[in-house]
Design an enzyme around this catalytic site. Structure first.
Site, PDB file in Angstrom:
ATOM      1  N   ASP A  48      49.009  33.827  16.162  1.00 15.74           N
ATOM      2  CA  ASP A  48      49.949  32.929  15.493  1.00 15.74           C
ATOM      3  C   ASP A  48      50.260  31.709  16.352  1.00 15.74           C
ATOM      4  O   ASP A  48      50.595  31.840  17.538  1.00 15.74           O
ATOM      5  CB  ASP A  48      51.249  33.674  15.162  1.00 15.74           C
ATOM      6  CG  ASP A  48      51.034  34.786  14.147  1.00 15.74           C
ATOM      7  OD1 ASP A  48      51.933  35.036  13.337  1.00 15.74           O
ATOM      8  OD2 ASP A  48      49.943  35.412  14.161  1.00 15.74           O
ATOM      9  N   ARG A  66      63.269  40.907  12.771  1.00 17.61           N
ATOM     10  CA  ARG A  66      62.660  40.046  11.750  1.00 17.61           C
ATOM     11  C   ARG A  66      61.912  40.867  10.707  1.00 17.61           C
ATOM     12  O   ARG A  66      61.980  40.595   9.502  1.00 17.61           O
ATOM     13  CB  ARG A  66      61.704  39.043  12.421  1.00 17.61           C
ATOM     14  CG  ARG A  66      62.401  37.936  13.173  1.00 17.61           C
ATOM     15  CD  ARG A  66      61.396  37.088  13.926  1.00 17.61           C
ATOM     16  NE  ARG A  66      60.841  37.787  15.075  1.00 17.61           N
ATOM     17  CZ  ARG A  66      59.715  37.439  15.711  1.00 17.61           C
ATOM     18  NH1 ARG A  66      59.007  36.412  15.271  1.00 17.61           N
ATOM     19  NH2 ARG A  66      59.300  38.118  16.749  1.00 17.61           N
ATOM     20  N   ASP A  91      45.992  34.858  21.664  1.00 18.35           N
ATOM     21  CA  ASP A  91      47.069  35.106  20.721  1.00 18.35           C
ATOM     22  C   ASP A  91      46.600  34.559  19.369  1.00 18.35           C
ATOM     23  O   ASP A  91      45.668  33.743  19.309  1.00 18.35           O
ATOM     24  CB  ASP A  91      48.322  34.371  21.202  1.00 18.35           C
ATOM     25  CG  ASP A  91      49.483  34.507  20.238  1.00 18.35           C
ATOM     26  OD1 ASP A  91      49.680  35.603  19.693  1.00 18.35           O
ATOM     27  OD2 ASP A  91      50.173  33.498  20.006  1.00 18.35           O
ATOM     28  N   LYS A 119      49.770  43.335  25.608  1.00 18.86           N
ATOM     29  CA  LYS A 119      48.734  42.301  25.688  1.00 18.86           C
ATOM     30  C   LYS A 119      48.103  42.298  27.077  1.00 18.86           C
ATOM     31  O   LYS A 119      46.873  42.230  27.227  1.00 18.86           O
ATOM     32  CB  LYS A 119      49.313  40.923  25.373  1.00 18.86           C
ATOM     33  CG  LYS A 119      49.651  40.692  23.920  1.00 18.86           C
ATOM     34  CD  LYS A 119      50.086  39.240  23.708  1.00 18.86           C
ATOM     35  CE  LYS A 119      50.410  38.975  22.247  1.00 18.86           C
ATOM     36  NZ  LYS A 119      50.642  37.547  21.966  1.00 18.86           N
ATOM     37  N   ASN A 144      55.788  35.765  25.139  1.00 19.79           N
ATOM     38  CA  ASN A 144      55.158  37.088  25.182  1.00 19.79           C
ATOM     39  C   ASN A 144      53.686  37.028  25.586  1.00 19.79           C
ATOM     40  O   ASN A 144      53.033  38.054  25.732  1.00 19.79           O
ATOM     41  CB  ASN A 144      55.311  37.798  23.829  1.00 19.79           C
ATOM     42  CG  ASN A 144      54.605  37.076  22.700  1.00 19.79           C
ATOM     43  OD1 ASN A 144      54.608  35.847  22.644  1.00 19.79           O
ATOM     44  ND2 ASN A 144      53.992  37.817  21.799  1.00 19.79           N
TER      45      ASN A 144
END
Length: 409
Positions: free
Chosen positions: A198, A241, A196, A329, A355
């Site tokens: 972030d 968002r 990942d 993913k 996630n």
């Protein structure tokens, strides 16, 4: 059955020890059934399980070993093995073996005691303990110091879930990460690592940073936090968002990119993974603009992330489909493994959010990195006390003053 004896030699390390003792056994045409030697702070311990031929008188042989050991300034102890002892030892060789890795900023006796007590309570027998991390100056407040030891244990825990819960409790109370893995060849034969981005490869959630520039930072950050904890559907919260960023100038991307910092240990981890022949990938619910920059900095092979839609120099508030979510993913991990000719057991996945859980569950080594509580509890392994380079220890590498040597058995 021919005579079997366990020979233990201990004392201040002497370079000629192994050759001297095995030379005596060679003269007697003895067979070596098992052997092990360690040196810790100049104290050596040599153990040999030897099978002595019927035609050889054991007493003079052992007396000779005793005399040589004495000449070397060491102590010798002998333990005869009966047929039953030998069968019991043989049976033990077939038992399952696991690796327990303890990773922390500074190793304490309490951390090792608590972890080993949990293992013992669950029927695991500690066969070996080794330090993987490099030495530090005693009593120093050395920045970035690392403590890592690896325990090899045999047996199967009677209640793995309860044992894992107890390890997590020790980890939380004693500021130590504890990993429990099967001691298999595949552990040292992984060749694909996916990450990942972030809050994993970089120390920020990019969408939150963009929201700050837009003046809605707290509003978006609250949604992000709930999504990463698994309280909100990722795709729905992502669209919500992103819609709030509609109209943000494209120039904000460069402004945010300039402020992003790589996570501690990222550069060392990727340098070592490249040296060892790993393929690496970013699988991120973040944005391509930033992922490409991280790729360039770290030398990453593949990038899969979301493409922001920009019209007339402004964000439209939507992303180009398909969205990289939890299922995508996981699918990308499977696709990359197949493309590289690897089984999933040969892959590593690292992430911090809910996630990331599907890909962490599929990978041979799934690591929740500085993760939310739900993710830390659900993933098989977790690192919270150290930087990303701590993952190298879980792969069985030793730290030699910032050099890592592969230690695969």
């Amino acid at each position: 059955m021919r005579e079997i004896v366990l020979i233990n030699i201990t004392g201040e390390d002497r370079p000629e020890l192994t050759a001297a003792i095995t030379g005596i056994l060679a003269e007697a045409r003895a067979n070596i059934l098992d052997v092990g030697q360690t040196v810790l702070h100049k104290v050596a311990s040599l153990a040999i399980l030897a099978e002595v031929p019927d035609c050889i008188d054991e007493s003079p042989l052992l007396k000779k070993v005793l005399c040589v050991a004495h000449e070397l300034g060491m102590q010798a102890h002998f333990t005869p093995f009966s047929a039953a002892d030998y069968r019991q030892w043989m049976d033990a060789q077939g038992r399952s073996r696991h690796i327990i890795t303890l990773l922390t900023r500074q190793m304490t006796a309490e951390q090792l005691q608590q972890a080993s007590a949990v293992a013992t309570r669950h029927g695991l027998h500690i066969e070996r303990i080794e330090r993987l991390s490099g030495p530090v100056i005693a009593g120093s407040a050395e920045a970035g110091r690392t403590g890592c030891v690896e325990l090899t244990v045999c047996g199967e825990p009677a209640d793995p879930l309860t044992m894992r819960t107890e390890f997590l409790q020790v980890a939380q109370e004693s500021q130590v990460d504890i990993a429990f893995q099967s001691d298999s060849l595949l552990r040292c034969n992984r060749r694909l690592a996916v990450f990942d981005m972030d809050s994993t490869l970089i120390e920020a959630e990019v969408i939150d940073e963009l929201a700050k520039v837009a003046g809605i930072g707290e509003q978006v950050a609250a949604i992000t936090e709930r999504a990463m904890r698994g309280e909100l559907d990722f795709q729905a919260s992502f669209r919500e968002r992103l819609a709030l960023l509609k109209g943000l100038p494209e120039t904000a991307l460069a402004e945010v990119a300039a402020s992003l910092r790589l996570t501690e240990g990222a550069e060392l981890l990727f340098a070592e993974l490249r040296r060892l022949g790993y393929k690496t990938a970013i699988l991120s619910g973040g944005f391509n603009y930033f992922a490409r920059q991280v790729q360039q900095k770290l030398g990453i092979d593949y990038v899969f992330s979301n493409e922001l839609q920009i019209v007339d120099g402004k964000l439209t508030g939507v992303a180009v489909e398909p969205i990289v979510d939890a299922q995508r993913k996981a699918d990308l991990l499977c696709k990359l493994a197949e493309q590289e000719g690897l089984c999933l057991e040969q892959t590593v996945a690292v992430g911090d959010g809910a996630n990331d859980l599907p890909m962490l569950g599929l990978a041979g080594l799934g690591v929740a990195f500085r993760a939310k509580p739900l993710v830390r509890q659900s993933a098989r392994q977790a690192i919270s006390t150290r930087g990303l380079d701590g993952i190298l220890y879980l792969l069985g590498y030793r730290d030699r003053y910032r050099d890592f040597d592969k230690d695969c058995r």
